[in-house]
Design a protein around this motif. Sequence first.
Motif, mmCIF file in Angstrom:
data_model
loop_
_atom_site.group_PDB
_atom_site.id
_atom_site.type_symbol
_atom_site.label_atom_id
_atom_site.label_comp_id
_atom_site.label_asym_id
_atom_site.label_seq_id
_atom_site.Cartn_x
_atom_site.Cartn_y
_atom_site.Cartn_z
ATOM 1 N N LEU A 47 13.607 -37.971 19.576
ATOM 2 C CA LEU A 47 13.755 -37.834 18.134
ATOM 3 C C LEU A 47 13.993 -36.372 17.786
ATOM 4 N N PHE A 48 14.990 -36.119 16.934
ATOM 5 C CA PHE A 48 15.228 -34.767 16.429
ATOM 6 C C PHE A 48 14.956 -34.741 14.931
ATOM 7 N N LEU A 49 14.121 -33.779 14.500
ATOM 8 C CA LEU A 49 13.770 -33.614 13.090
ATOM 9 C C LEU A 49 14.211 -32.227 12.643
ATOM 10 N N PRO A 50 15.038 -32.136 11.588
ATOM 11 C CA PRO A 50 15.667 -30.868 11.204
ATOM 12 C C PRO A 50 14.812 -29.993 10.289
ATOM 13 N N ALA A 51 15.350 -28.818 10.007
ATOM 14 C CA ALA A 51 14.748 -27.909 9.037
ATOM 15 C C ALA A 51 15.009 -28.417 7.620
ATOM 16 N N ALA A 52 14.210 -27.948 6.667
ATOM 17 C CA ALA A 52 14.435 -28.278 5.269
ATOM 18 C C ALA A 52 15.812 -27.791 4.846
ATOM 19 N N GLY A 53 16.504 -28.607 4.073
ATOM 20 C CA GLY A 53 17.836 -28.238 3.609
ATOM 21 C C GLY A 53 18.952 -28.804 4.458
ATOM 22 N N PHE A 54 18.612 -29.321 5.640
ATOM 23 C CA PHE A 54 19.621 -29.889 6.528
ATOM 24 C C PHE A 54 19.365 -31.370 6.775
ATOM 25 N N SER A 55 20.429 -32.082 7.100
ATOM 26 C CA SER A 55 20.304 -33.466 7.538
ATOM 27 C C SER A 55 19.953 -33.490 9.024
ATOM 28 N N GLY A 56 19.699 -34.684 9.525
ATOM 29 C CA GLY A 56 19.353 -34.820 10.934
ATOM 30 C C GLY A 56 20.387 -34.235 11.867
ATOM 31 N N ASN A 57 21.665 -34.197 11.426
ATOM 32 C CA ASN A 57 22.716 -33.699 12.332
ATOM 33 C C ASN A 57 22.667 -32.193 12.547
#
Length: 285
Positions: free
Chosen positions: A20-30
């Motif tokens: 599972l990849f979880l992004p930074a705030a402001g970005f989508s999963g990609n």
Amino acid sequence: MTTILYDYYVERIGKGEPTLFLPAAGFSGNEGLNIAEHLQEDYETHMIDLPGLGKSAGLEGKVTSLTLANWVNEYMEQQQIHEANLIGHSLGGAIALAFAVHYPSKVNKLILLDQGHKPFPKAPTSEFGPFAYLFPFLNLGVQSFGQPFLRQLAPLFMKGDEQKNDIEKQIQQFCQIVDVEESEYIRTAMKHQGDFSVNGLNLMFGYYNLNLPKLLKQLSVPTYLVYGTFKGLNEKEYNNTYHYIRKIQKHDLPVTYRAVKGGHYVNWSSEWSINELEDFLTIAE
């Protein structure tokens, strides 16, 4: 007992071991696309939008580390994933860290991208400028009045249409500020930034109240912590990082530390190779 079902927006790449990849705030999963493509021969990477800051449904009520852990756990339950690797950057890293603390038996390995080793600042000026000095007072309002107060705050955090549309300028400024080279991965992430919502703001204030080093000290799973030193970029942040890394390394934790010359976006830094992340995933404990 109440059963909570969340709606998740996820992009998947690859086949093999679930990651599972979880992004930074402001970005989508990609935001994790460069990692997912690199690992695709042996790992199925689930790039998940954060709740309320992308296309995933937001979290209501008070957000705690257990709330965040349960959000990840519900996704794994829905997908019938019994154990997974977790990779998280920034806010996404905080969520991955919370899950690893509350559900260690479901984590194979944890990769934290510039997260967990130091507390989130009480006045996050690098993200919000002088406005950040109001955060302790705004946080008190959120804790006291909840959703009605969040609805009043939301317009202050929304970008104007003019700023949203000038994407080329955004990309150039972003790369200059965080000291990374422009790439198609950054371009894709910037063009598909996470949608903002009131519940997304709720998530951000939940994050604001987490004690990240305390969570890190509770880890029992193999962890790879890649952190930016900020050397040559921000002297104050460099000294702050050095102080907290020395402090956390005094504890006997299952953590491998990797210092990267640069700033917060270590996942896009030319000073670090995803090969190292892959090596950590493949080494047997």
